[in-house]
Design a protein around this motif. Structure first.
Motif, PDB file in Angstrom:
ATOM      1  N   SER A  21      -9.886  -7.418 -14.036  1.00 55.54           N
ATOM      2  CA  SER A  21      -8.583  -8.116 -14.795  1.00 55.54           C
ATOM      3  C   SER A  21      -8.491  -9.328 -13.885  1.00 55.54           C
ATOM      4  O   SER A  21      -8.275  -9.228 -12.640  1.00 55.54           O
ATOM      5  CB  SER A  21      -7.346  -7.248 -14.892  1.00 55.54           C
ATOM      6  OG  SER A  21      -7.911  -6.289 -15.650  1.00 55.54           O
ATOM      7  N   ILE A  22      -7.786 -10.329 -14.575  1.00 56.89           N
ATOM      8  CA  ILE A  22      -7.371 -11.676 -13.747  1.00 56.89           C
ATOM      9  C   ILE A  22      -5.787 -11.382 -14.026  1.00 56.89           C
ATOM     10  O   ILE A  22      -5.436 -11.461 -14.934  1.00 56.89           O
ATOM     11  CB  ILE A  22      -7.953 -12.841 -14.410  1.00 56.89           C
ATOM     12  CG1 ILE A  22      -9.605 -12.944 -14.342  1.00 56.89           C
ATOM     13  CG2 ILE A  22      -7.377 -13.858 -13.682  1.00 56.89           C
ATOM     14  CD1 ILE A  22     -10.293 -13.878 -15.087  1.00 56.89           C
ATOM     15  N   ILE A  23      -5.265 -11.886 -12.998  1.00 58.55           N
ATOM     16  CA  ILE A  23      -3.664 -12.003 -12.826  1.00 58.55           C
ATOM     17  C   ILE A  23      -3.410 -13.136 -12.068  1.00 58.55           C
ATOM     18  O   ILE A  23      -3.976 -13.284 -10.683  1.00 58.55           O
ATOM     19  CB  ILE A  23      -2.870 -10.776 -12.484  1.00 58.55           C
ATOM     20  CG1 ILE A  23      -3.219  -9.664 -13.058  1.00 58.55           C
ATOM     21  CG2 ILE A  23      -1.527 -11.033 -12.343  1.00 58.55           C
ATOM     22  CD1 ILE A  23      -2.884  -8.328 -12.309  1.00 58.55           C
ATOM     23  N   GLY A  24      -2.905 -14.207 -12.668  1.00 56.64           N
ATOM     24  CA  GLY A  24      -2.447 -15.605 -11.733  1.00 56.64           C
ATOM     25  C   GLY A  24      -1.226 -15.583 -11.302  1.00 56.64           C
ATOM     26  O   GLY A  24      -0.169 -14.993 -11.965  1.00 56.64           O
ATOM     27  N   ALA A  32       3.196 -20.640 -14.178  1.00 60.14           N
ATOM     28  CA  ALA A  32       2.824 -19.742 -14.917  1.00 60.14           C
ATOM     29  C   ALA A  32       2.749 -19.727 -16.518  1.00 60.14           C
ATOM     30  O   ALA A  32       1.839 -18.949 -16.816  1.00 60.14           O
ATOM     31  CB  ALA A  32       3.972 -18.476 -14.628  1.00 60.14           C
ATOM     32  N   LYS A  33       3.585 -20.452 -17.154  1.00 62.30           N
ATOM     33  CA  LYS A  33       3.519 -20.732 -18.504  1.00 62.30           C
ATOM     34  C   LYS A  33       2.093 -21.189 -18.780  1.00 62.30           C
ATOM     35  O   LYS A  33       1.584 -21.236 -19.955  1.00 62.30           O
ATOM     36  CB  LYS A  33       4.372 -21.601 -18.928  1.00 62.30           C
ATOM     37  CG  LYS A  33       4.432 -21.820 -20.543  1.00 62.30           C
ATOM     38  CD  LYS A  33       5.373 -22.865 -20.872  1.00 62.30           C
ATOM     39  CE  LYS A  33       5.414 -22.902 -22.295  1.00 62.30           C
ATOM     40  NZ  LYS A  33       6.277 -23.976 -22.841  1.00 62.30           N
ATOM     41  N   VAL A  34       1.583 -22.511 -18.206  1.00 64.05           N
ATOM     42  CA  VAL A  34       0.274 -22.803 -18.386  1.00 64.05           C
ATOM     43  C   VAL A  34      -0.798 -21.913 -18.240  1.00 64.05           C
ATOM     44  O   VAL A  34      -1.552 -21.960 -18.879  1.00 64.05           O
ATOM     45  CB  VAL A  34       0.084 -23.983 -16.965  1.00 64.05           C
ATOM     46  CG1 VAL A  34      -1.670 -24.672 -17.063  1.00 64.05           C
ATOM     47  CG2 VAL A  34       1.047 -25.030 -17.133  1.00 64.05           C
ATOM     48  N   ILE A  40      -4.348 -16.103 -19.728  1.00 66.09           N
ATOM     49  CA  ILE A  40      -4.241 -15.346 -18.396  1.00 66.09           C
ATOM     50  C   ILE A  40      -2.930 -14.872 -17.982  1.00 66.09           C
ATOM     51  O   ILE A  40      -1.859 -15.232 -17.971  1.00 66.09           O
ATOM     52  CB  ILE A  40      -4.618 -16.370 -17.260  1.00 66.09           C
ATOM     53  CG1 ILE A  40      -6.173 -17.010 -17.723  1.00 66.09           C
ATOM     54  CG2 ILE A  40      -4.733 -15.560 -15.832  1.00 66.09           C
ATOM     55  CD1 ILE A  40      -6.539 -18.074 -16.555  1.00 66.09           C
ATOM     56  N   GLN A  41      -3.005 -13.504 -17.786  1.00 63.49           N
ATOM     57  CA  GLN A  41      -1.621 -12.705 -17.381  1.00 63.49           C
ATOM     58  C   GLN A  41      -1.325 -13.558 -16.032  1.00 63.49           C
ATOM     59  O   GLN A  41      -1.849 -13.714 -15.215  1.00 63.49           O
ATOM     60  CB  GLN A  41      -1.927 -11.236 -17.258  1.00 63.49           C
ATOM     61  CG  GLN A  41      -0.606 -10.488 -16.676  1.00 63.49           C
ATOM     62  CD  GLN A  41      -0.986  -9.083 -16.296  1.00 63.49           C
ATOM     63  OE1 GLN A  41      -2.017  -8.758 -16.728  1.00 63.49           O
ATOM     64  NE2 GLN A  41       0.129  -8.548 -15.639  1.00 63.49           N
TER      65      GLN A  41
END
Length: 57
Positions: A21-24, A32-34, A40-41
């Motif tokens: 999983s990818i978490i930014g 974060a909105k971008v 992307i979570q």
């Protein structure tokens, strides 16, 4: 509008083929909105520091 690096797009594309999983973690809610727009979570760094966890834990 901010343009996320190509690495993020390629990482997201690879996620479907691999079992991870990818978490930014972004420095601001607008960043974060971008990431969210790329499906992307994402969380802010402040949230991680305050709560010590992500919303998926």
């Amino acid at each position: 509008m901010l343009r996320p690096p190509l690495l993020l797009k390629n990482s997201k594309r690879s996620q479907g083929y691999l079992s991870y999983s990818i978490i930014g973690f972004a420095p601001s809610s607008s960043a974060a909105k971008v990431l969210s727009e790329l499906k992307i979570q994402s969380e802010t760094v402040a949230r991680l520091l305050v709560f010590g966890t992500t919303t998926t834990d």
